[in-house]
Design a protein around this motif. Structure first.
Motif, short mmCIF file in Angstrom:
data_model
loop_
_atom_site.label_atom_id
_atom_site.label_comp_id
_atom_site.label_asym_id
_atom_site.label_seq_id
_atom_site.Cartn_x
_atom_site.Cartn_y
_atom_site.Cartn_z
N ALA A 1 1.85 23.36 -20.53
CA ALA A 1 0.50 23.28 -20.67
C ALA A 1 -0.07 24.58 -20.35
O ALA A 1 -1.04 24.75 -19.62
CB ALA A 1 -0.03 21.96 -19.63
N GLY A 2 0.33 25.52 -20.83
CA GLY A 2 -0.30 26.84 -20.99
C GLY A 2 -0.05 27.34 -19.41
O GLY A 2 -0.73 28.29 -18.93
N GLY A 3 0.83 27.05 -18.79
CA GLY A 3 1.18 27.49 -17.34
C GLY A 3 0.68 26.65 -16.31
O GLY A 3 0.91 26.96 -15.01
N LYS A 4 -0.15 25.54 -16.67
CA LYS A 4 -0.79 24.90 -15.55
C LYS A 4 0.00 23.62 -14.98
O LYS A 4 -0.16 23.17 -13.86
CB LYS A 4 -1.94 23.85 -16.07
CG LYS A 4 -3.08 24.78 -16.59
CD LYS A 4 -4.26 23.89 -16.85
CE LYS A 4 -5.12 24.75 -18.10
NZ LYS A 4 -5.94 23.93 -19.10
N ARG A 5 1.26 23.23 -15.68
CA ARG A 5 1.96 22.28 -15.04
C ARG A 5 3.25 22.86 -14.67
O ARG A 5 3.57 24.02 -15.04
CB ARG A 5 2.32 21.16 -16.07
CG ARG A 5 1.04 20.57 -16.41
CD ARG A 5 1.38 19.31 -17.26
NE ARG A 5 0.23 18.55 -17.84
CZ ARG A 5 0.26 17.59 -18.67
NH1 ARG A 5 1.28 17.16 -19.20
NH2 ARG A 5 -0.97 17.26 -19.38
N PRO A 6 4.04 22.26 -13.48
CA PRO A 6 5.21 22.93 -13.24
C PRO A 6 6.55 22.82 -14.27
O PRO A 6 6.42 22.00 -15.13
CB PRO A 6 5.66 21.89 -11.98
CG PRO A 6 4.80 20.54 -12.17
CD PRO A 6 3.78 21.30 -12.90
N MET A 7 7.37 24.02 -14.25
CA MET A 7 8.24 23.89 -15.39
C MET A 7 9.21 22.99 -15.25
O MET A 7 9.38 22.26 -14.26
CB MET A 7 8.76 25.19 -15.39
CG MET A 7 10.03 25.49 -14.19
SD MET A 7 11.43 25.59 -14.58
CE MET A 7 11.48 26.79 -15.62
N ARG A 8 9.79 22.39 -16.66
CA ARG A 8 10.96 21.72 -16.38
C ARG A 8 12.28 22.24 -16.84
O ARG A 8 12.37 22.78 -17.77
CB ARG A 8 10.45 20.46 -17.51
CG ARG A 8 9.94 19.19 -17.16
CD ARG A 8 10.19 17.82 -17.85
NE ARG A 8 10.14 18.31 -19.46
CZ ARG A 8 8.97 17.90 -20.16
NH1 ARG A 8 8.06 17.37 -19.79
NH2 ARG A 8 9.32 18.16 -21.58
#
Ligand SMILES: [Zn+2]
Length: 335
Positions: free
Chosen positions: A286-293
Motif C-alpha cells: 500500500a505504497g509503504g503504509k502497511r507492514p511488509m509481508r
C-alpha cells in the motif's frame, strides 16, 4: 570471391535474428529475454511492491526513494538466500512499475518478471472502465501491444499475463478477462496466471474458456490454489492432470503446515511436476503504509521442512527451479 562470403555470412546470421524475435523458449525478464536455466531458484508469485488497497492508478505514484530503500536491500537478501528470480504479480492499476522493477533487478542481480493484463478480483476495483466496454479481442490487442512494444514508454516487456477473478461463479467481466488472456497467449506464448483462490468451479470454468479459444490448460496457473477447502483437494489433482500449474503461494508462519500437507498430497498423487511454491509476499505494501509481508520463509524454513518430510533433492529442485522455469518459458500451448 568476397561477394559469396558476405552472402554466406548474411545467410548464417539470419536464423539467429528470427529466433530472437519470436522469444519462443526464452523467459522475458524486465532486463530482456534469458534462457530458462538462467533463472535459478525462483519464486513464482510475489509482489516486490504494490498500491493494493489504494485508489486505482496507472501508472502508479510512489515515494520512489522510500520504495527503493525498502525493497532493494530485501532483494539483495533474497539473492544471498539463493533466490535467482521472482515473478512480480503486481498488475496494472494497483501499482505495476516496470521501470522500478528494472532498477531493483539491476542493483540486486535478481531476475524479475513483470506482467500484462487486468486484475478482476477485489470486486473489479482495479479493472479499468474501458474493459467493461471492449470485447475480449480488443483487450487482448492492448496486452499484445505491451508484449510487442513494451509497457508504456519503458520498452520493458511482460513475462506473463496476470488476471484475477472474484469468488463465486465467474462474472461476465471476469470471464472476459480470462478469454482476453487466452487470446493474448495465442499471439504471444505468455503464460496466464489467474488469481482464483479456493474455487474449483471457477478453475474448471476458466480451463473450459481456454480450451474454447484453443489454449491448453498447460498455459494456465491456478493462483492461490492453497486456499482450497479441506475435502476439496482432489480438484487440485484434477486440474494438474489436465495440465494446469497449481500455485501454492500463501506461505507464511501460519500456513506452512497446510502447504506441507498439500505438497505431500500432490506428491502422493504424482503431481509434483505441476506444483509451484511462493509466498504472495510484499516488501512495500500500500505504497509503504502497511507492514511488509516477508517472502524468505521458503528458504529459511519450508525447504528444510520438505527435506525432513522425505522429499529428495531432485524433487526440491523440481519444485523450486525446474517447474517455475518451465511455467514461465514463452511457448504457445495449443489445446
Ligand atoms: Zn498476489
Amino acid at each position: 570471391m568476397p561477394a559469396v562470403n558476405i552472402t554466406r555470412r548474411a545467410w548464417l546470421a539470419a536464423p539467429l535474428v528470427t529466433v530472437a524475435q519470436s522469444e519462443e523458449g526464452r523467459v522475458m525478464t524486465v532486463r530482456g529475454p534469458v534462457v530458462p536455466e538462467a533463472l535459478g531458484l525462483m519464486l513464482p508469485h510475489e509482489h516486490l511492491f504494490s498500491n493494493f488497497g489504494e485508489d486505482p492508478a496507472e501508472p502508479p505514484h510512489y515515494d520512489e526513494p522510500a520504495l527503493l530503500g525498502a525493497v532493494e536491500p530485501y532483494a539483495r537478501r533474497l539473492r544471498e538466500l539463493g533466490c535467482g528470480a521472482v515473478a512480480d504479480a503486481t498488475a496494472a492499476w494497483f501499482g505495476r512499475s516496470p521501470a522500478l522493477l528494472r532498477t531493483i533487478s539491476e542493483k540486486s542481480g535478481l531476475h524479475i518478471l513483470t506482467n500484462t493484463g487486468y486484475y478482476g478480483a477485489a470486486s473489479d476495483r482495479y479493472v479499468p472502465k474501458h474493459a467493461f466496454e471492449e470485447d475480449a479481442a480488443r483487450l487482448a490487442a492492448r496486452w499484445v501491444r505491451e508484449w510487442r512494444e513494451g509497457i508504456g514508454r519503458t520498452g520493458i516487456r511482460p513475462g506473463f499475463i496476470k488476471t484475477g477473478v472474484d469468488a463465486g461463479p465467474l462474472s461476465e467481466i471476469d470471464a472476459r478477462l480470462v478469454r482476453a488472456a487466452a487470446l493474448t497467449h495465442r499471439d504471444t506464448g505468455l503464460t496466464i496466471a489467474v488469481h482464483t483462490g479456493g474455487n474449483p468451479e471457477s478453475a474448471m470454468r476458466q480451463m473450459a474458456i481456454l480450451r474454447e479459444e484453443g489454449v491448453s490448460p498447460e498455459a494456465w496457473i491456478w493462483v492461490h490454489a492453497n486456499q482450497v477447502k479441506r475435502g476439496e483437494e482432489e480438484a487440485l489433482g484434477r486440474a494438474a492432470a489436465a495440465g494446469a500449474w497449481i500455485s501454492l503461494d500463501g506461505l507464511d508462519e501460519t500456513t506452512m503446515e497446510r502447504h506441507l500437507e498439500l505438497v505431500m498430497q500432490m506428491r502422493a498423487s504424482g503431481h509434483l511436476a505441476r506444483l509451484l511454491l511462493s509466498h504472495d509476499g510484499n516488501s512495500f505494501r500500500a505504497g509503504g503504509k502497511r507492514p511488509m509481508r516477508p517472502y524468505t520463509l521458503l528458504f529459511e524454513q519450508f525447504l528444510p521442512q520438505l527435506r525432513k518430510a522425505g522429499l529428495e533433492e531432485n524433487e526440491i529442485r523440481r519444485l523450486t527451479r525446474d517447474n517455475p522455469a518451465r511455467a514461465f518459458t514463452v511457448r504457445r500451448r495449443g489445446a
